[in-house]
Design a protein around this motif. Sequence first.
Motif, mmCIF file in Angstrom:
data_model
loop_
_atom_site.group_PDB
_atom_site.id
_atom_site.type_symbol
_atom_site.label_atom_id
_atom_site.label_comp_id
_atom_site.label_asym_id
_atom_site.label_seq_id
_atom_site.Cartn_x
_atom_site.Cartn_y
_atom_site.Cartn_z
ATOM 1 N N VAL A 56 -11.077 -36.326 22.700
ATOM 2 C CA VAL A 56 -11.746 -36.980 23.696
ATOM 3 C C VAL A 56 -11.399 -38.312 22.517
ATOM 4 C CG1 VAL A 56 -13.806 -36.939 21.678
ATOM 5 C CG2 VAL A 56 -14.022 -37.848 24.117
ATOM 6 N N ASN A 57 -11.322 -39.628 23.686
ATOM 7 C CA ASN A 57 -10.950 -40.701 24.141
ATOM 8 C C ASN A 57 -12.418 -41.691 23.697
ATOM 9 O OD1 ASN A 57 -10.642 -43.893 24.445
ATOM 10 N ND2 ASN A 57 -8.361 -42.893 25.718
ATOM 11 N N PHE A 58 -12.222 -42.143 21.982
ATOM 12 C CA PHE A 58 -13.430 -43.207 21.956
ATOM 13 C C PHE A 58 -13.594 -44.301 22.515
ATOM 14 C CE2 PHE A 58 -14.429 -41.882 17.446
ATOM 15 C CZ PHE A 58 -14.485 -40.021 17.836
ATOM 16 N N SER A 59 -12.584 -44.861 23.023
ATOM 17 C CA SER A 59 -12.513 -46.147 24.523
ATOM 18 C C SER A 59 -13.249 -45.411 25.599
ATOM 19 C CB SER A 59 -11.412 -46.923 24.218
ATOM 20 O OG SER A 59 -10.979 -46.634 22.739
ATOM 21 N N SER A 60 -13.056 -44.578 26.260
ATOM 22 C CA SER A 60 -13.767 -44.861 27.497
ATOM 23 C C SER A 60 -14.216 -42.923 27.410
ATOM 24 C CB SER A 60 -12.293 -44.396 27.801
ATOM 25 O OG SER A 60 -11.953 -42.778 27.934
ATOM 26 N N SER A 61 -14.525 -42.515 26.435
ATOM 27 C CA SER A 61 -15.481 -41.513 26.299
ATOM 28 C C SER A 61 -14.574 -40.053 27.092
ATOM 29 C CB SER A 61 -16.747 -41.268 26.715
ATOM 30 O OG SER A 61 -17.635 -42.861 25.612
ATOM 31 N N ASN A 62 -13.331 -40.265 27.663
ATOM 32 C CA ASN A 62 -12.991 -39.538 28.322
ATOM 33 C C ASN A 62 -12.521 -38.232 27.615
ATOM 34 O OD1 ASN A 62 -13.321 -40.631 30.605
ATOM 35 N ND2 ASN A 62 -11.507 -41.834 31.275
ATOM 36 N N MET A 63 -13.004 -36.726 28.157
ATOM 37 C CA MET A 63 -11.756 -35.475 27.643
ATOM 38 C C MET A 63 -10.817 -35.611 28.312
ATOM 39 S SD MET A 63 -14.485 -34.338 25.498
ATOM 40 C CE MET A 63 -14.333 -32.414 26.033
ATOM 41 N N PHE A 64 -9.895 -34.854 27.271
ATOM 42 C CA PHE A 64 -8.799 -34.966 27.698
ATOM 43 C C PHE A 64 -7.751 -33.938 26.900
ATOM 44 C CE2 PHE A 64 -8.217 -37.765 24.731
ATOM 45 C CZ PHE A 64 -6.830 -37.896 24.141
ATOM 46 N N LYS A 65 -7.076 -32.897 27.515
ATOM 47 C CA LYS A 65 -6.079 -31.845 26.924
ATOM 48 C C LYS A 65 -4.680 -32.874 26.486
ATOM 49 C CE LYS A 65 -7.648 -28.222 29.615
ATOM 50 N NZ LYS A 65 -6.840 -26.994 30.891
ATOM 51 N N VAL A 66 -4.782 -31.809 25.352
ATOM 52 C CA VAL A 66 -3.062 -32.726 24.429
ATOM 53 C C VAL A 66 -1.969 -30.764 23.873
ATOM 54 C CG1 VAL A 66 -2.155 -33.043 22.785
ATOM 55 C CG2 VAL A 66 -4.277 -34.475 23.997
ATOM 56 N N TYR A 67 -1.171 -30.812 25.062
ATOM 57 C CA TYR A 67 -0.379 -29.625 25.364
ATOM 58 C C TYR A 67 0.567 -29.286 24.088
ATOM 59 C CZ TYR A 67 -2.132 -29.082 29.410
ATOM 60 O OH TYR A 67 -3.037 -29.325 30.696
ATOM 61 N N ILE A 68 0.411 -28.257 23.729
ATOM 62 C CA ILE A 68 0.589 -27.954 21.833
ATOM 63 C C ILE A 68 1.900 -27.193 22.856
ATOM 64 C CG2 ILE A 68 0.859 -26.507 20.015
ATOM 65 C CD1 ILE A 68 -1.904 -26.436 20.445
ATOM 66 N N PRO A 69 3.342 -26.705 21.780
ATOM 67 C CA PRO A 69 4.744 -26.919 22.778
ATOM 68 C C PRO A 69 4.850 -25.522 21.920
ATOM 69 C CG PRO A 69 4.778 -28.599 20.823
ATOM 70 C CD PRO A 69 3.264 -28.432 21.226
ATOM 71 N N THR A 70 5.155 -24.287 23.380
ATOM 72 C CA THR A 70 5.769 -22.901 22.911
ATOM 73 C C THR A 70 6.215 -23.498 21.550
ATOM 74 O OG1 THR A 70 5.299 -22.117 24.982
ATOM 75 C CG2 THR A 70 6.729 -21.083 23.817
ATOM 76 N N PHE A 71 6.126 -22.152 20.099
ATOM 77 C CA PHE A 71 6.639 -22.345 19.368
ATOM 78 C C PHE A 71 6.985 -20.508 18.768
ATOM 79 C CE2 PHE A 71 2.427 -22.995 18.075
ATOM 80 C CZ PHE A 71 2.497 -22.394 16.895
ATOM 81 N N GLN A 72 8.477 -20.419 18.598
ATOM 82 C CA GLN A 72 9.116 -19.283 18.267
ATOM 83 C C GLN A 72 8.109 -18.767 16.839
ATOM 84 O OE1 GLN A 72 10.106 -17.510 21.043
ATOM 85 N NE2 GLN A 72 10.132 -19.564 21.993
ATOM 86 N N LEU A 73 7.639 -17.055 16.797
ATOM 87 C CA LEU A 73 7.511 -16.601 15.877
ATOM 88 C C LEU A 73 8.439 -15.411 16.269
ATOM 89 C CD1 LEU A 73 3.914 -16.731 16.606
ATOM 90 C CD2 LEU A 73 4.869 -18.192 14.830
ATOM 91 N N MET A 74 9.116 -15.573 14.620
ATOM 92 C CA MET A 74 10.187 -14.450 14.805
ATOM 93 C C MET A 74 11.121 -14.477 12.937
ATOM 94 S SD MET A 74 14.363 -14.288 17.126
ATOM 95 C CE MET A 74 13.195 -15.446 17.640
ATOM 96 N N VAL A 75 10.919 -12.273 12.918
ATOM 97 C CA VAL A 75 11.279 -12.482 11.893
ATOM 98 C C VAL A 75 12.994 -12.872 11.582
ATOM 99 C CG1 VAL A 75 12.493 -10.506 9.761
ATOM 100 C CG2 VAL A 75 9.982 -10.536 10.912
ATOM 101 N N PRO A 76 13.818 -13.665 10.764
ATOM 102 C CA PRO A 76 15.375 -13.996 10.385
ATOM 103 C C PRO A 76 16.281 -13.142 10.646
ATOM 104 C CG PRO A 76 13.489 -15.644 9.354
ATOM 105 C CD PRO A 76 12.466 -14.318 9.144
ATOM 106 N N CYS A 77 15.577 -12.431 10.008
ATOM 107 C CA CYS A 77 16.779 -11.063 10.661
ATOM 108 C C CYS A 77 17.016 -9.942 11.185
ATOM 109 C CB CYS A 77 16.598 -10.066 8.558
ATOM 110 S SG CYS A 77 15.569 -9.170 8.807
ATOM 111 N N ILE A 78 15.591 -10.413 12.350
ATOM 112 C CA ILE A 78 15.846 -9.469 13.706
ATOM 113 C C ILE A 78 17.219 -9.654 14.219
ATOM 114 C CG2 ILE A 78 14.683 -10.873 15.116
ATOM 115 C CD1 ILE A 78 13.341 -7.439 14.780
ATOM 116 N N PHE A 79 17.864 -10.477 14.373
ATOM 117 C CA PHE A 79 19.126 -10.462 15.219
ATOM 118 C C PHE A 79 20.332 -10.455 14.279
ATOM 119 C CE2 PHE A 79 16.103 -12.686 17.931
ATOM 120 C CZ PHE A 79 16.173 -12.069 18.710
ATOM 121 N N ASN A 80 20.241 -9.821 12.729
ATOM 122 C CA ASN A 80 21.627 -9.153 12.031
ATOM 123 C C ASN A 80 21.521 -7.995 11.802
ATOM 124 O OD1 ASN A 80 21.472 -11.154 11.679
ATOM 125 N ND2 ASN A 80 20.594 -11.218 9.090
#
Length: 128
Positions: free
Chosen positions: A104-128
């Motif tokens: 929520v923006n306190f100045s306008s009282s408007n609600m809005f979405k803030v997107y979380i970018p896609t991030f990978q979860l990967m075991v480091p040795c998976i491609f070795n």
Amino acid sequence: MVQQVTNGIKISVASKFEGTSYRDEQLNFVFSYQVTIENQSNNTVQLLERRWNIFDSLNQTEIVEGPGVIGKKPILKSGETHTYKSHCLLTSPIGAMSGYYRMVNFSSSNMFKVYIPTFQLMVPCIFN
């Protein structure tokens, strides 16, 4: 690290493989992630809710919704940041997360979405 800016709010996320654990006799892969929320706008905002889409390559996508982040609903003035760390369990060594925060923006009282970018979860040795 991945980053994205939505409506003047910058989200930065870094993830890390922490090891394995057993839950209900099932092997799980443990991943931590650190999120930094930076208010680059000129307004004071508050994070009210979160929604995560957790993709596990061996299972369906899990949706996690709820108030705040780790029990907090941070208020950020212009230029301020809030950083927190959390974790998730996957049944496979490969996955990803994305989602959004409802704020929520306190100045306008408007609600809005803030997107979380896609991030990978990967075991480091998976491609070795």
